[in-house]
Design a protein around this motif. Sequence first.
Motif, PDB file in Angstrom:
ATOM      1  N   PRO A 108      35.632  25.015  30.233  1.00 24.55           N
ATOM      2  CA  PRO A 108      35.876  26.364  30.756  1.00 24.55           C
ATOM      3  C   PRO A 108      37.178  26.425  31.543  1.00 24.55           C
ATOM      4  O   PRO A 108      37.662  25.409  32.056  1.00 24.55           O
ATOM      5  CB  PRO A 108      34.671  26.607  31.671  1.00 24.55           C
ATOM      6  CG  PRO A 108      34.261  25.232  32.123  1.00 24.55           C
ATOM      7  CD  PRO A 108      34.527  24.331  30.947  1.00 24.55           C
ATOM      8  N   ALA A 109      37.744  27.603  31.633  1.00 32.16           N
ATOM      9  CA  ALA A 109      38.983  27.797  32.397  1.00 32.16           C
ATOM     10  C   ALA A 109      38.740  27.460  33.864  1.00 32.16           C
ATOM     11  O   ALA A 109      37.726  27.840  34.443  1.00 32.16           O
ATOM     12  CB  ALA A 109      39.455  29.236  32.254  1.00 32.16           C
ATOM     13  N   GLN A 110      39.684  26.729  34.465  1.00 34.19           N
ATOM     14  CA  GLN A 110      39.510  26.239  35.834  1.00 34.19           C
ATOM     15  C   GLN A 110      40.318  27.023  36.868  1.00 34.19           C
ATOM     16  O   GLN A 110      40.394  26.616  38.029  1.00 34.19           O
ATOM     17  CB  GLN A 110      39.876  24.751  35.895  1.00 34.19           C
ATOM     18  CG  GLN A 110      38.940  23.850  35.109  1.00 34.19           C
ATOM     19  CD  GLN A 110      37.504  23.932  35.628  1.00 34.19           C
ATOM     20  OE1 GLN A 110      37.255  23.763  36.820  1.00 34.19           O
ATOM     21  NE2 GLN A 110      36.562  24.187  34.716  1.00 34.19           N
ATOM     22  N   GLY A 111      40.896  28.133  36.469  1.00 31.30           N
ATOM     23  CA  GLY A 111      41.639  28.935  37.432  1.00 31.30           C
ATOM     24  C   GLY A 111      40.720  29.560  38.471  1.00 31.30           C
ATOM     25  O   GLY A 111      39.623  30.034  38.152  1.00 31.30           O
ATOM     26  N   ILE A 112      41.152  29.533  39.721  1.00 29.64           N
ATOM     27  CA  ILE A 112      40.358  30.127  40.800  1.00 29.64           C
ATOM     28  C   ILE A 112      40.700  31.606  40.909  1.00 29.64           C
ATOM     29  O   ILE A 112      41.870  31.964  41.077  1.00 29.64           O
ATOM     30  CB  ILE A 112      40.634  29.423  42.140  1.00 29.64           C
ATOM     31  CG1 ILE A 112      40.182  27.964  42.074  1.00 29.64           C
ATOM     32  CG2 ILE A 112      39.931  30.138  43.285  1.00 29.64           C
ATOM     33  CD1 ILE A 112      40.458  27.166  43.338  1.00 29.64           C
ATOM     34  N   PRO A 113      39.713  32.488  40.775  1.00 35.14           N
ATOM     35  CA  PRO A 113      40.003  33.929  40.886  1.00 35.14           C
ATOM     36  C   PRO A 113      40.322  34.315  42.327  1.00 35.14           C
ATOM     37  O   PRO A 113      39.434  34.401  43.170  1.00 35.14           O
ATOM     38  CB  PRO A 113      38.699  34.580  40.397  1.00 35.14           C
ATOM     39  CG  PRO A 113      37.633  33.554  40.650  1.00 35.14           C
ATOM     40  CD  PRO A 113      38.299  32.221  40.499  1.00 35.14           C
ATOM     41  N   ARG A 114      41.592  34.519  42.596  1.00 34.61           N
ATOM     42  CA  ARG A 114      42.028  34.860  43.951  1.00 34.61           C
ATOM     43  C   ARG A 114      42.569  36.286  44.058  1.00 34.61           C
ATOM     44  O   ARG A 114      42.528  36.876  45.142  1.00 34.61           O
ATOM     45  CB  ARG A 114      43.111  33.884  44.421  1.00 34.61           C
ATOM     46  CG  ARG A 114      42.660  32.433  44.478  1.00 34.61           C
ATOM     47  CD  ARG A 114      43.675  31.587  45.225  1.00 34.61           C
ATOM     48  NE  ARG A 114      43.385  30.167  45.157  1.00 34.61           N
ATOM     49  CZ  ARG A 114      42.506  29.531  45.904  1.00 34.61           C
ATOM     50  NH1 ARG A 114      41.793  30.214  46.794  1.00 34.61           N
ATOM     51  NH2 ARG A 114      42.305  28.225  45.782  1.00 34.61           N
ATOM     52  N   LEU A 115      43.071  36.830  42.966  1.00 38.80           N
ATOM     53  CA  LEU A 115      43.689  38.148  43.014  1.00 38.80           C
ATOM     54  C   LEU A 115      42.932  39.177  42.186  1.00 38.80           C
ATOM     55  O   LEU A 115      42.912  40.357  42.540  1.00 38.80           O
ATOM     56  CB  LEU A 115      45.147  38.078  42.538  1.00 38.80           C
ATOM     57  CG  LEU A 115      46.074  37.157  43.339  1.00 38.80           C
ATOM     58  CD1 LEU A 115      47.452  37.117  42.695  1.00 38.80           C
ATOM     59  CD2 LEU A 115      46.168  37.629  44.789  1.00 38.80           C
ATOM     60  N   ALA A 116      42.341  38.739  41.089  1.00 35.48           N
ATOM     61  CA  ALA A 116      41.666  39.674  40.184  1.00 35.48           C
ATOM     62  C   ALA A 116      40.231  39.231  39.960  1.00 35.48           C
ATOM     63  O   ALA A 116      39.923  38.035  39.943  1.00 35.48           O
ATOM     64  CB  ALA A 116      42.408  39.762  38.857  1.00 35.48           C
ATOM     65  N   ALA A 117      39.350  40.200  39.779  1.00 36.64           N
ATOM     66  CA  ALA A 117      37.937  39.917  39.526  1.00 36.64           C
ATOM     67  C   ALA A 117      37.748  39.387  38.105  1.00 36.64           C
ATOM     68  O   ALA A 117      38.576  39.641  37.222  1.00 36.64           O
ATOM     69  CB  ALA A 117      37.115  41.183  39.723  1.00 36.64           C
ATOM     70  N   PRO A 118      36.684  38.640  37.864  1.00 37.67           N
ATOM     71  CA  PRO A 118      36.394  38.192  36.499  1.00 37.67           C
ATOM     72  C   PRO A 118      36.307  39.376  35.546  1.00 37.67           C
ATOM     73  O   PRO A 118      35.764  40.432  35.891  1.00 37.67           O
ATOM     74  CB  PRO A 118      35.035  37.489  36.653  1.00 37.67           C
ATOM     75  CG  PRO A 118      34.995  37.044  38.075  1.00 37.67           C
ATOM     76  CD  PRO A 118      35.711  38.114  38.843  1.00 37.67           C
ATOM     77  N   ALA A 119      36.854  39.189  34.349  1.00 40.41           N
ATOM     78  CA  ALA A 119      36.888  40.261  33.353  1.00 40.41           C
ATOM     79  C   ALA A 119      35.652  40.229  32.471  1.00 40.41           C
ATOM     80  O   ALA A 119      34.881  39.265  32.476  1.00 40.41           O
ATOM     81  CB  ALA A 119      38.160  40.130  32.502  1.00 40.41           C
ATOM     82  N   ALA A 120      35.473  41.302  31.690  1.00 39.46           N
ATOM     83  CA  ALA A 120      34.391  41.411  30.712  1.00 39.46           C
ATOM     84  C   ALA A 120      33.026  41.134  31.334  1.00 39.46           C
ATOM     85  O   ALA A 120      32.218  40.383  30.791  1.00 39.46           O
ATOM     86  CB  ALA A 120      34.655  40.464  29.535  1.00 39.46           C
ATOM     87  N   VAL A 121      32.778  41.744  32.480  1.00 38.72           N
ATOM     88  CA  VAL A 121      31.521  41.559  33.207  1.00 38.72           C
ATOM     89  C   VAL A 121      30.664  42.813  33.085  1.00 38.72           C
ATOM     90  O   VAL A 121      31.166  43.929  33.170  1.00 38.72           O
ATOM     91  CB  VAL A 121      31.788  41.255  34.697  1.00 38.72           C
ATOM     92  CG1 VAL A 121      30.520  41.329  35.520  1.00 38.72           C
ATOM     93  CG2 VAL A 121      32.418  39.879  34.837  1.00 38.72           C
ATOM     94  N   THR A 122      29.384  42.630  32.859  1.00 39.80           N
ATOM     95  CA  THR A 122      28.428  43.732  32.949  1.00 39.80           C
ATOM     96  C   THR A 122      27.571  43.508  34.187  1.00 39.80           C
ATOM     97  O   THR A 122      27.403  42.380  34.649  1.00 39.80           O
ATOM     98  CB  THR A 122      27.530  43.818  31.705  1.00 39.80           C
ATOM     99  OG1 THR A 122      26.806  42.590  31.552  1.00 39.80           O
ATOM    100  CG2 THR A 122      28.350  44.043  30.450  1.00 39.80           C
ATOM    101  N   TRP A 123      27.042  44.604  34.726  1.00 38.08           N
ATOM    102  CA  TRP A 123      26.231  44.528  35.937  1.00 38.08           C
ATOM    103  C   TRP A 123      24.817  44.999  35.617  1.00 38.08           C
ATOM    104  O   TRP A 123      24.636  46.054  35.000  1.00 38.08           O
ATOM    105  CB  TRP A 123      26.844  45.386  37.043  1.00 38.08           C
ATOM    106  CG  TRP A 123      28.167  44.863  37.521  1.00 38.08           C
ATOM    107  CD1 TRP A 123      29.386  45.037  36.942  1.00 38.08           C
ATOM    108  CD2 TRP A 123      28.387  44.040  38.674  1.00 38.08           C
ATOM    109  NE1 TRP A 123      30.360  44.383  37.653  1.00 38.08           N
ATOM    110  CE2 TRP A 123      29.782  43.775  38.733  1.00 38.08           C
ATOM    111  CE3 TRP A 123      27.559  43.518  39.674  1.00 38.08           C
ATOM    112  CZ2 TRP A 123      30.351  42.995  39.748  1.00 38.08           C
ATOM    113  CZ3 TRP A 123      28.118  42.765  40.685  1.00 38.08           C
ATOM    114  CH2 TRP A 123      29.491  42.499  40.718  1.00 38.08           C
ATOM    115  N   GLN A 124      23.842  44.216  36.017  1.00 34.32           N
ATOM    116  CA  GLN A 124      22.453  44.554  35.761  1.00 34.32           C
ATOM    117  C   GLN A 124      21.666  44.524  37.066  1.00 34.32           C
ATOM    118  O   GLN A 124      21.935  43.701  37.946  1.00 34.32           O
ATOM    119  CB  GLN A 124      21.840  43.580  34.743  1.00 34.32           C
ATOM    120  CG  GLN A 124      22.523  43.625  33.383  1.00 34.32           C
ATOM    121  CD  GLN A 124      21.912  42.645  32.385  1.00 34.32           C
ATOM    122  OE1 GLN A 124      20.971  41.927  32.696  1.00 34.32           O
ATOM    123  NE2 GLN A 124      22.456  42.630  31.173  1.00 34.32           N
TER     124      GLN A 124
END
Length: 286
Positions: A108-124
């Motif tokens: 998996p990608a190891q970049g730490i999200p510091r500026l932008a939220a994770p993409a392609a997310v759904t909320w339940q």
Amino acid sequence: MGLFSRNPDSDDDFDGEKTSFLEERGFIASAIVVGAVLICLVVWFMASGRNDTPSANPSQSPSTEAPTGQPTEPTGPPATPVEPTEQPTKTAPPPPNSHTGGCHDRSPAQGIPRLAAPAAVTWQFEGEILVPIQAAAGPAATSPDGVRSCFAHSPTGAVLAAMVVLGQIQNPDVSLDVLRTRVLPGPGRNAAIAAAKEQLKTPPTPDGDVQFAGFKVLYYPPGGAQAIIQVVADLNHKAYGALPITMQWSHGDWYAVLQDDGTFNGSVEPDILSSLNGYVRFSGAS
């Protein structure tokens, strides 16, 4: 103690009032419901004497109407309404059980999200709180009892795991199963399970409008053996409460770590924030 504790040695002038509130709601004995945990932060905030005006709903745009003046006659024919050419795209929710993504992803990608939220997310909805679901980082598995698991071994996977565990702990339908299976064994887990059993004996109390608002990755070393995620919740649009969540990678997944008293933060003072400056905004609520 509940999952969120406050240092009793604090020199707050309202200690007596807070103690009364917490005992009245059964918090000291049994409050593992994260909604009640976060609401108590609102009480601390309100009792501290701060009268900050609640911030405006971020979904509302500032008015662009010009000041009212003398009426004017239209100078041309009315404009023809233009139909929108495309609808906003929505991410389809991933299946509850998948053989790809989450803990199945070996690189998996190891970049730490510091500026932008994770993409392609759904909320339940998990009880009353919306939790984030992503096909890439998880959760990629859901047990017959509804416990979500299988997150990617990455900073984003740790963020999603922390928020999902918190959200599921506040849901009385799965809280005990989550504590038993998504928290590392130890005195803290034993204390939290005992508190949860007591909590389930009493009628639930309304928690108000509490939703996740953002996060910050405080600690993620090379190799990702452990992560500390500061999760922020919007407390009834009056303030933000920040809770440090320690996650540990074990047996191919992320598990929450509790202090010996059954809380996430132990003696660390809770943070009351007036804004999300310095945090990544991440919310499913409008």
